[in-house]
Design an enzyme around this catalytic site. Structure first.
Site, PDB file in Angstrom:
ATOM      1  N   LYS A  40       0.827  -1.215   0.000  1.00  0.00           N
ATOM      2  CA  LYS A  40       0.000   0.000   0.000  1.00  0.00           C
ATOM      3  C   LYS A  40       0.853   1.253   0.000  1.00  0.00           C
ATOM      4  O   LYS A  40       0.355   2.342  -0.200  1.00  0.00           O
ATOM      5  CB  LYS A  40      -0.977  -0.008   1.176  1.00  0.00           C
ATOM      6  CG  LYS A  40      -0.368   0.112   2.553  1.00  0.00           C
ATOM      7  CD  LYS A  40      -1.503   0.266   3.595  1.00  0.00           C
ATOM      8  CE  LYS A  40      -0.944   0.449   4.988  1.00  0.00           C
ATOM      9  NZ  LYS A  40      -1.964   0.741   5.986  1.00  0.00           N
ATOM     10  N   GLU A 116      26.425   0.940  17.758  1.00  0.00           N
ATOM     11  CA  GLU A 116      25.202   1.525  18.301  1.00  0.00           C
ATOM     12  C   GLU A 116      24.981   0.975  19.695  1.00  0.00           C
ATOM     13  O   GLU A 116      25.728   0.111  20.170  1.00  0.00           O
ATOM     14  CB  GLU A 116      23.998   1.224  17.386  1.00  0.00           C
ATOM     15  CG  GLU A 116      24.065   1.997  16.072  1.00  0.00           C
ATOM     16  CD  GLU A 116      22.890   1.733  15.143  1.00  0.00           C
ATOM     17  OE1 GLU A 116      21.902   1.114  15.568  1.00  0.00           O
ATOM     18  OE2 GLU A 116      22.977   2.137  13.976  1.00  0.00           O
ATOM     19  N   HIS A 236      11.773   4.599  20.451  1.00  0.00           N
ATOM     20  CA  HIS A 236      13.129   5.065  20.120  1.00  0.00           C
ATOM     21  C   HIS A 236      13.407   6.305  20.945  1.00  0.00           C
ATOM     22  O   HIS A 236      12.575   7.212  21.018  1.00  0.00           O
ATOM     23  CB  HIS A 236      13.229   5.385  18.627  1.00  0.00           C
ATOM     24  CG  HIS A 236      14.643   5.502  18.149  1.00  0.00           C
ATOM     25  ND1 HIS A 236      15.442   6.563  18.479  1.00  0.00           N
ATOM     26  CD2 HIS A 236      15.418   4.676  17.397  1.00  0.00           C
ATOM     27  CE1 HIS A 236      16.645   6.392  17.933  1.00  0.00           C
ATOM     28  NE2 HIS A 236      16.656   5.248  17.273  1.00  0.00           N
ATOM     29  N   ARG A 281      18.278   0.459  24.448  1.00  0.00           N
ATOM     30  CA  ARG A 281      17.341   1.483  24.003  1.00  0.00           C
ATOM     31  C   ARG A 281      16.237   1.768  25.033  1.00  0.00           C
ATOM     32  O   ARG A 281      15.856   2.923  25.240  1.00  0.00           O
ATOM     33  CB  ARG A 281      16.714   0.994  22.697  1.00  0.00           C
ATOM     34  CG  ARG A 281      16.260   2.063  21.813  1.00  0.00           C
ATOM     35  CD  ARG A 281      15.892   1.484  20.473  1.00  0.00           C
ATOM     36  NE  ARG A 281      16.958   1.656  19.513  1.00  0.00           N
ATOM     37  CZ  ARG A 281      16.856   1.327  18.233  1.00  0.00           C
ATOM     38  NH1 ARG A 281      15.752   0.776  17.789  1.00  0.00           N
ATOM     39  NH2 ARG A 281      17.849   1.520  17.413  1.00  0.00           N
ATOM     40  N   HIS A 342       8.334   3.179  18.006  1.00  0.00           N
ATOM     41  CA  HIS A 342       9.263   2.912  16.905  1.00  0.00           C
ATOM     42  C   HIS A 342       9.128   1.511  16.314  1.00  0.00           C
ATOM     43  O   HIS A 342       9.127   1.354  15.099  1.00  0.00           O
ATOM     44  CB  HIS A 342      10.679   3.120  17.436  1.00  0.00           C
ATOM     45  CG  HIS A 342      11.779   2.907  16.432  1.00  0.00           C
ATOM     46  ND1 HIS A 342      11.841   3.610  15.252  1.00  0.00           N
ATOM     47  CD2 HIS A 342      12.859   2.076  16.438  1.00  0.00           C
ATOM     48  CE1 HIS A 342      12.924   3.220  14.572  1.00  0.00           C
ATOM     49  NE2 HIS A 342      13.539   2.276  15.261  1.00  0.00           N
ATOM     50  N   ARG A 377      14.559  -4.802  21.533  1.00  0.00           N
ATOM     51  CA  ARG A 377      15.386  -5.137  20.368  1.00  0.00           C
ATOM     52  C   ARG A 377      16.737  -4.436  20.412  1.00  0.00           C
ATOM     53  O   ARG A 377      16.807  -3.238  20.692  1.00  0.00           O
ATOM     54  CB  ARG A 377      14.645  -4.736  19.084  1.00  0.00           C
ATOM     55  CG  ARG A 377      15.451  -4.927  17.826  1.00  0.00           C
ATOM     56  CD  ARG A 377      14.606  -4.692  16.595  1.00  0.00           C
ATOM     57  NE  ARG A 377      14.140  -3.336  16.480  1.00  0.00           N
ATOM     58  CZ  ARG A 377      14.838  -2.341  15.926  1.00  0.00           C
ATOM     59  NH1 ARG A 377      16.072  -2.581  15.463  1.00  0.00           N
ATOM     60  NH2 ARG A 377      14.337  -1.136  15.845  1.00  0.00           N
ATOM     61  N   LEU A 383      16.793  -5.002  10.402  1.00  0.00           N
ATOM     62  CA  LEU A 383      17.060  -5.302   8.990  1.00  0.00           C
ATOM     63  C   LEU A 383      17.654  -6.707   8.859  1.00  0.00           C
ATOM     64  O   LEU A 383      17.360  -7.434   7.911  1.00  0.00           O
ATOM     65  CB  LEU A 383      18.005  -4.260   8.386  1.00  0.00           C
ATOM     66  CG  LEU A 383      17.408  -2.856   8.150  1.00  0.00           C
ATOM     67  CD1 LEU A 383      18.477  -1.890   7.656  1.00  0.00           C
ATOM     68  CD2 LEU A 383      16.244  -2.905   7.171  1.00  0.00           C
TER      69      LEU A 383
HETATM   70  C1  SIN Z   1      18.414   3.952  14.364  1.00  0.00           C
HETATM   71  O1  SIN Z   1      19.140   4.229  13.425  1.00  0.00           O
HETATM   72  O2  SIN Z   1      18.566   4.422  15.496  1.00  0.00           O
HETATM   73  C2  SIN Z   1      17.258   3.039  14.141  1.00  0.00           C
HETATM   74  C3  SIN Z   1      17.731   1.720  13.735  1.00  0.00           C
HETATM   75  C4  SIN Z   1      16.972   0.675  14.458  1.00  0.00           C
HETATM   76  O3  SIN Z   1      15.810   0.886  14.802  1.00  0.00           O
HETATM   77  O4  SIN Z   1      17.558  -0.362  14.750  1.00  0.00           O
END
Ligand code: SIN
Length: 521
Positions: A40, A116, A236, A281, A342, A377, A383
């Protein structure tokens, strides 16, 4: 991908969603029958900035990536699924590179690896600095274009699954902007794969696009599939705050040294977690929430000014340019940020190959819950999940669904039963008003910090709204709103059912001992 269909459509496999998970599954399925990919909109994958986490040097990093994922998931991950993801990730990246994906590289040709939050080492591949999702989708689409058996139907909303004798036999499609049974198309398929993404629009503020209305989760529940871990909604930590649009500022910015400061200009993360800005996170999001409450502010600040301007623009070109368009210069001033909804860690319960408990129905990517994310997560694992489990789901469809063709008669009969249940038309004002109230109720009562009384009040409102909402599977806007209500009910019921806070499910009415444990972990 090509092909124009008119009703009745019969295909071997129907894939709902055109993001990384759906495209990866379609490519894997290619060679086993006709595949129709329906979408969509563009979905969330193209927006993914941070990257794709992968243990490329498996012998050195495989165990650590597994450990980091399990630790971030706070004891709620399925270790077998995490092991599969970590082990099969490098091969999926090799496929992508063979299909033309260009990841950023160092001067010596090695992949440029980012770090990260909650990763114990640099292992995140990126493309175009902060445009990783866009590049992966581009490469997958280009590969799919080369396969003559993959067909594409854009701008179509899948409103309902068609079920016959306990088996999913197809789905109902509505062209964008259309409503009415006469415009609906019946697609009969040997199997349906949901790869339709998340449900961020359940909340008032979200990093997700407007299309993230939880359609796959809601449809699957209506069809009789089981949901899992719906209480785990990831917020997020750093999304542009009001009055700016909810644009994501990648966690990779903190990975490159970004500092979070409160309204008084104090860097506060050391008071909350030994890993400071690189804490998991959920911990960072709650720390920001506490600081906002303590200082009476609607945001904190993400300060990148310690990095040279040129380096910032090279590393984060999309973010820097988007902020500049909004009048924000990330190189000269801290940026106002606040947590926003998020990612759904929960979803349709699937086995490690995307099989639901409902014959003929498969799910992969954010719509599914394979157990890899647990209660929180790990950054940039989504991804990777889409690539690995998309391929596994494609393989499972090919393996399971060889013996029979699409059953057009059963699909049309199921469509007739749905049409008989229709209660529409649904007034536009009801759709708009219900959606607005729902987003506020979920934000206020079932958001980043929850308690039993608030969630019980929310559930009562949602159930009332659902009871009053007419069923019309031939109205896309009304069905998207019904889907939001359905997902919200599932989140709230699951959250009420889990009396102890863990990970992203944080209850302010948890008992003090459990609360302290959750805060310290
Ligand atoms: C981000 O770039 O902070 C988001 C990537 C993610 O959600 O893993």
């Amino acid at each position: 991908m090509k092909g124009v269909y008119t009703q009745p459509m019969e295909v071997d496999f129907l894939v709902v969603g055109c993001g990384v998970a759906g495209l990866q599954a379609a490519i894997t399925l290619s060679g086993h029958g006709t595949i129709l990919v329906v979408s969509k909109g563009d979905g969330c994958s193209t927006l993914a900035q941070g990257g794709v986490a992968v243990a490329l040097d498996e012998s050195a990093d495989g165990g650590l990536h597994l450990e980091d994922t399990l630790r971030a998931g706070k004891g709620e991950c399925d270790p077998e699924a995490v092991g599969l993801m970590v082990r099969e990730g490098p091969q999926r990246i090799a496929d992508l590179v063979a299909w033309g994906a260009c990841f950023d590289r160092e001067a010596d040709g090695a992949f440029a690896l980012a770090r990260e939050a909650a990763h114990s080492r640099r292992r995140i591949l990126r493309a175009g600095g902060d445009a990783t999702g866009r590049e992966i989708v581009r490469a997958l689409r280009a590969e799919a274009e080369t396969r003559a058996d993959i067909h594409w139907l854009a701008d179509h909303f899948v409103s309902e699954l068609l079920v016959s004798e306990g088996r999913v036999v197809g789905a109902v499609l509505l062209p964008a902007g259309a409503s009415g049974a006469g415009r609906a198309r019946v697609v009969a398929a040997r199997a349906v794969l949901l790869a339709s993404g998340g449900a961020g629009q359940v909340y008032r503020r979200t990093s997700n696009p407007p299309t993230a209305t939880g359609d796959g989760i809601a449809m699957a529940e209506r069809a009789g599939a089981e949901l899992r871990h719906m209480e785990f909604v990831q917020f997020h930590p750093t999304v542009l705050a009001d009055p700016y649009p909810p644009f994501l500022l990648s966690e990779a910015m903190r990975g490159e040294g970004g500092v979070l400061c409160n309204e008084r200009g104090e860097a506060f993360m050391a008071r909350y977690h030994p890993q400071r800005e690189l804490a998991p996170r959920d911990d960072v999001a709650r720390a920001i929430w506490s600081e906002m409450a303590a200082t009476g502010s609607a945001h904190v600040w993400l300060d990148m000014t310690q990095l040279p301007r040129e380096a910032l623009w090279r590393r984060f070109p999309t973010i820097a340019a988007t902020c500049a368009q909004l009048g924000l210069d990330i190189a000269s001033r801290p940026i106002p940020v606040a947590p926003s909804a998020h990612f759904m860690m929960g979803g349709v319960r699937v086995d490690p190959s995307g099989r639901t408990a409902l014959p003929g129905l498969y799910a992969t990517g954010e719509v599914a819950c394979s157990g890899v994310h647990g209660a929180n997560r790990l950054a940039s694992n989504s991804l990777l999940e889409a690539l690995v489990f998309g391929a596994r789901a494609g393989g499972a469809l090919a393996q399971d669904c060889g013996g029979h063709g699409p059953d057009g008669g059963a699909a049309r009969a199921a469509f007739g039963r749905l049409a008989a249940r229709r209660q529409g038309p649904v007034p536009r004002e009801l759709v708009d008003e219900t959606r607005g109230i729902l987003q506020n109720v979920m934000w206020d009562q079932v958001g980043l910090v929850r308690n039993g009384q608030g969630m019980a009040n929310a559930l009562a409102w949602i159930e009332g709204a659902l009871a009053d909402f007419p069923y019309d599977p031939f109205d896309a806007d009304a069905t998207a709103c019904l889907n939001l209500l359905t997902v919200a009910r599932a989140i709230t019921r699951a959250a009420l059912g889990r009396t102890r806070g863990v990970g992203a499910h944080f209850r302010s009415d948890d008992d003090p001992v459990a609360g302290a444990t959750a805060r310290a972990s």
